[in-house]
Design a protein around this motif. Structure first.
Motif, mmCIF file in Angstrom:
data_model
loop_
_atom_site.group_PDB
_atom_site.id
_atom_site.type_symbol
_atom_site.label_atom_id
_atom_site.label_comp_id
_atom_site.label_asym_id
_atom_site.label_seq_id
_atom_site.Cartn_x
_atom_site.Cartn_y
_atom_site.Cartn_z
ATOM 1 N N GLU A 39 0.821 -1.203 0.000
ATOM 2 C CA GLU A 39 0.000 0.000 0.000
ATOM 3 C C GLU A 39 0.862 1.263 0.000
ATOM 4 O OE1 GLU A 39 -2.640 -0.417 3.301
ATOM 5 O OE2 GLU A 39 -4.073 -1.661 2.179
ATOM 6 N N GLY A 43 0.753 4.086 -2.994
ATOM 7 C CA GLY A 43 0.531 5.498 -2.693
ATOM 8 C C GLY A 43 1.686 6.371 -3.165
ATOM 9 N N THR A 46 1.719 6.985 -6.851
ATOM 10 C CA THR A 46 0.656 7.880 -7.316
ATOM 11 C C THR A 46 1.078 9.343 -7.234
ATOM 12 O OG1 THR A 46 -1.016 6.295 -6.546
ATOM 13 C CG2 THR A 46 -1.761 8.562 -6.928
ATOM 14 N N LEU A 80 -6.226 8.344 -1.858
ATOM 15 C CA LEU A 80 -5.133 8.330 -0.885
ATOM 16 C C LEU A 80 -5.636 8.717 0.504
ATOM 17 C CD1 LEU A 80 -2.263 9.998 -2.985
ATOM 18 C CD2 LEU A 80 -2.529 7.579 -2.418
ATOM 19 N N PRO A 85 -5.056 3.166 -1.639
ATOM 20 C CA PRO A 85 -3.906 3.490 -2.499
ATOM 21 C C PRO A 85 -3.882 2.699 -3.807
ATOM 22 C CG PRO A 85 -3.202 2.140 -0.640
ATOM 23 C CD PRO A 85 -4.629 2.520 -0.358
ATOM 24 N N ASN A 89 -3.504 4.296 -7.433
ATOM 25 C CA ASN A 89 -2.438 3.917 -8.364
ATOM 26 C C ASN A 89 -3.015 3.542 -9.732
ATOM 27 O OD1 ASN A 89 0.562 1.837 -7.990
ATOM 28 N ND2 ASN A 89 -0.035 3.257 -9.558
#
Length: 612
Positions: A39, A43, A46, A80, A85, A89
C-alpha cells in the motif's frame, strides 16, 4: 483540459513508468504477504502523477480553463485520503497512460509532415564544360543543366532535357504510380527519379522551387498551435458539476465516503477524453499523407462545419496561367501562320502571354524564326521583323496604331476569353489570338463533391471581369458570382456569407490573404500559390490538385463524427457507471478497472479514423 497542456514526451514516459512500476512492485509485495509495504508503494507511485496533474490544473485555472483533469486529481487525492492506495495507483496509471497515448498520436501525426523535411536534397551534379561537378543546391541558377541519377531527389524545379524521365511524385501528390515526363516537360523538386538518369534544366533557384515552399509550410505548421483538440472539454463544466453533486450526494445520503470515492474514480475519464484528439490527430495525419497540411485540430473541425464556400477563380478553379484557346485569322491569312509569326516575335519578350504563344506554337511543331529590329512598348505590345515581314503583336489599342487605314478589318467578339492579342502583319490586321485560363479538369467533379459534403452555397469571388467569369459560373452551376473584386471586397464577401453559415475561403494569391484570414477556415492552394496566402490560411493544399480539397472535407467530417461518437459514448457509459457506484454496486478499485475498460473501448473506436 486546455489544448496547450501537454507534458513533454520524456515527462510522459517518466510518469507512466512510475505508475506502472509502482503498481507492479506493489502487487509483488502484496503476493508475498507485505500488504503494508504494497500500500505504501502504491501510494508513493501515485504522488508524481498527482503532483504533475496539480501543476497543470493550476496553470489552466489561471487562464480561466477548467477541464475534466480536475476529476482525475480529486479521485487520486480522495483515494489516498480514504486509504485506497491501489485504486489511486490504477487511476494514476490510467491518466499517465492516456497522456502517453496522446503524445504518441500527435508525434505520429507530425511524422507525416516532418518526413517531408528529410527529403531535401543538399547537392546536385551539374554539367560544367565537358564534365560533371558536384555543387551545393544553393548555387544552382536558372538555366543550369543537372544530371539526375536513379534514386535521387530533384533539388530544383526544372524541365526535362532528355527524351523522357520516370518520376515518383508520391511525396508531393500521394500518387502511388510513377509518371513519365517527356522532353521539355516540367518536373518539381522533391520528386524522385526511379529509372534511368536524365538531364534537368533548372527553372528557378532551389529557394524558390515548389518543394522548398512546401518545406517552409511544414515548418510553419510545426510552429503553430498543437493539433490536439479536446471536444470533451465542451462538456467539462456540466460533467464536473454532475460528478461532484452525485459524489457528495452519495456521501451525505449514506454517510459512507467510499461511495463518494467510487463515484469519483468511475468518473475519471482521462484517457476517454483523449479519444477525441486521437480521432482528430488521425484525420490530420491522413490529410498530410494526401498532401493537405492542416495547421491544427480547430482547422479540421472548422472544415467539417463549413456550409458556404467562397472560391477564387485564377489558380483555384483554373490553372492560373494563360493558354491559347482559339485563333481567328483574317481573310488571306492562315491560322498557323498568324501564330508562327506572333510566337517568333514574342521570343524577344519575357511577358507571360508571350510564353503561352511560344508554347502553343511548339505544340503545333511550327518553325519559329529569329526576330530582328525589335521594339517593345512595356505593357502594350511588341513590333519587329520576322522573315522580312513587319509584325506587331499586342492589345487592341496598340495594334490599332500599327494598322494602315486600308488594313483595318472588322474582327469578332470573343466572350469568356481571358485576353486577346491582335497580330498585325505588314500594316494589316492578320488575326487575333484568343487566350483563356483553362478550367481545371476536376473542377466540376469537385464542385459536386463539395455539395454532397454539406456545402450549401458556393460563391465565385474573383478580381477578373464578370464577362470572363460568367461562363465558368454557368458551367460549374455555382450559386453566385462576385466579380471585379479588390482584396477588401473579397473580405466583405466572406463576412456577408457568414449570415448563411460557417465560411470556407479557397484562394491562392496575395490578394486572397485577407479573405483567407477572416474566413472560418481558409484553404490556400500552396503548391503554386503565393507564400502570403499560405501563411494566412488554416489549411494548405501542398499539391496542385483541387480534388484534394474534397478529400480533406471528407476526412474532416469522418474524424469529427468519430470524435463526437467517442466523447458522447464515453461520457454516457461513465454516467451509468457513476450511478451504479453511488448505489453501492461498485467499489473504488472495481470502478477504476471498469473505467479503464470504458476508456479502452472509446479509444479503439476513435482509432477507426485512421482507416480510409
Amino acid at each position: 483540459m486546455p489544448q496547450s497542456r501537454k507534458p513533454i514526451w520524456s515527462s510522459n514516459v517518466a510518469l507512466l513508468a512510475a505508475a506502472l512500476g509502482g503498481l507492479s512492485a506493489g502487487v509483488l509485495l502484496y503476493l508475498v504477504g507485505g500488504r503494508g509495504s504494497a500500500e505504501f508503494v502504491w501510494g508513493f507511485a501515485t504522488l508524481p502523477v498527482l503532483l504533475s496533474l496539480l501543476v497543470q490544473i493550476i496553470t489552466s485555472l489561471r487562464r480561466g480553463d477548467a477541464g475534466l483533469d480536475i476529476i482525475a486529481a480529486l479521485s487520486m487525492a480522495a483515494a489516498l485520503a480514504f486509504g485506497e492506495p491501489l485504486a489511486a495507483n490504477v487511476v494514476a496509471l490510467m491518466y499517465a497512460g492516456g497522456q502517453f497515448l496522446e503524445n504518441y498520436a500527435e508525434r505520429r501525426a507530425r511524422h507525416e509532415m516532418t518526413a517531408l523535411l528529410g527529403r531535401v536534397a543538399r547537392t546536385a551534379m551539374k554539367h560544367d564544360g565537358d564534365g560533371l561537378r558536384e555543387v551545393a543546391i544553393e548555387t544552382i541558377e536558372p538555366g543550369d543543366r543537372l544530371l539526375i541519377r536513379q534514386g535521387e531527389v530533384l533539388p530544383v524545379d526544372g524541365t526535362i532535357a532528355s527524351d523522357s524521365a520516370v518520376i515518383d511524385t508520391s511525396a508531393l501528390t500521394g500518387e502511388s504510380l510513377p509518371v513519365t515526363i517527356l522532353r521539355d516537360g516540367e518536373a518539381l523538386s522533391g520528386t524522385t527519379a526511379v529509372e534511368k538518369p536524365f538531364d534537368l534544366v533548372a527553372l528557378r533557384p532551389a529557394a524558390d522551387s515548389a518543394y522548398a515552399g512546401i518545406v517552409r509550410l511544414v515548418e510553419m505548421a510545426q510552429a503553430s498551435k498543437a493539433p490536439s483538440v479536446r471536444l470533451a472539454d465542451r462538456y467539462a463544466l456540466w460533467f464536473l458539476a454532475f460528478t461532484l453533486l452525485l459524489s457528495g450526494g452519495a456521501w451525505i445520503w449514506t454517510g459512507d465516503p467510499i461511495r463518494a470515492l467510487a463515484v469519483l474514480v468511475v468518473a475519471t475519464p482521462c484517457p476517454l477524453i483523449l479519444a477525441a484528439p486521437v480521432a482528430i490527430i488521425a484525420g490530420i495525419s491522413r490529410a498530410a499523407k494526401m498532401g493537405v497540411l492542416v495547421k491544427g485540430g480547430d482547422a479540421l473541425e472548422a472544415l467539417a462545419r463549413a456550409r458556404v464556400a467562397v472560391l477564387d477563380k485564377t489558380g483555384t478553379l483554373t490553372h492560373g496561367h494563360a493558354e491559347l484557346r482559339d485563333i481567328w485569322a483574317a481573310p488571306g491569312f492562315e491560322a498557323d501562320e498568324v501564330l508562327r509569326l506572333a510566337a517568333s516575335l514574342d521570343q524577344a519578350s519575357a511577358h507571360v502571354m508571350a510564353t503561352a504563344l511560344i508554347d502553343a506554337a511548339r505544340a503545333r511543331d511550327l518553325r519559329l524564326s529569329t526576330p530582328t529590329d525589335i521594339q517593345e512598348q512595356a505593357g502594350s505590345g511588341l513590333v519587329g521583323s520576322v522573315d522580312g515581314r513587319a509584325v506587331a503583336v499586342g492589345g487592341t489599342n496598340f495594334a490599332r496604331d500599327q494598322v494602315r487605314r486600308d488594313g483595318r478589318i472588322a474582327k469578332p467578339v470573343f466572350p469568356g476569353s481571358t485576353a486577346t492579342i491582335d497580330v498585325v502583319v505588314d500594316g494589316t490586321l492578320a488575326g487575333v489570338l484568343v487566350l483563356s485560363d483553362p478550367l481545371r479538369d476536376d473542377a466540376e467533379t469537385v464542385i459536386q463533391r463539395l455539395r454532397k459534403a454539406g456545402i450549401d452555397r458556393i460563391v465565385l469571388a474573383t478580381g477578373d471581369r464578370a464577362a470572363v467569369a460568367r461562363p465558368l459560373v454557368a458551367q460549374l452551376k455555382l450559386d453566385e458570382l462576385k466579380a471585379d473584386l479588390s482584396p477588401q471586397a473579397k473580405v466583405d464577401v466572406v463576412m456577408a456569407a457568414r449570415a448563411i453559415g460557417p465560411v470556407m475561403m479557397v484562394g491562392d494569391g496575395v490578394n486572397d490573404s485577407p479573405a483567407l484570414a477572416v474566413a472560418d477556415v481558409g484553404v490556400a492552394m500552396g503548391a503554386r500559390g503565393a507564400a502570403a496566402s499560405s501563411q494566412s490560411a488554416d489549411i494548405v493544399l501542398m499539391v496542385d490538385r483541387l480534388d484534394r480539397l474534397a478529400d480533406a472535407i471528407g476526412i474532416a467530417h469522418r474524424s469529427r463524427r468519430i470524435a463526437l461518437q467517442s466523447v458522447l459514448a464515453g461520457i454516457g457509459l461513465s454516467v451509468v457507471a457513476m450511478l451504479f457506484a453511488a448505489l453501492g454496486y461498485l467499489q473504488p478499485l472495481q470502478g477504476a478497472l471498469l473505467q479503464e475498460v470504458i476508456d479502452v473501448a472509446v479509444i479503439l473506436n476513435a482509432l477507426r479514423a485512421l482507416r480510409a
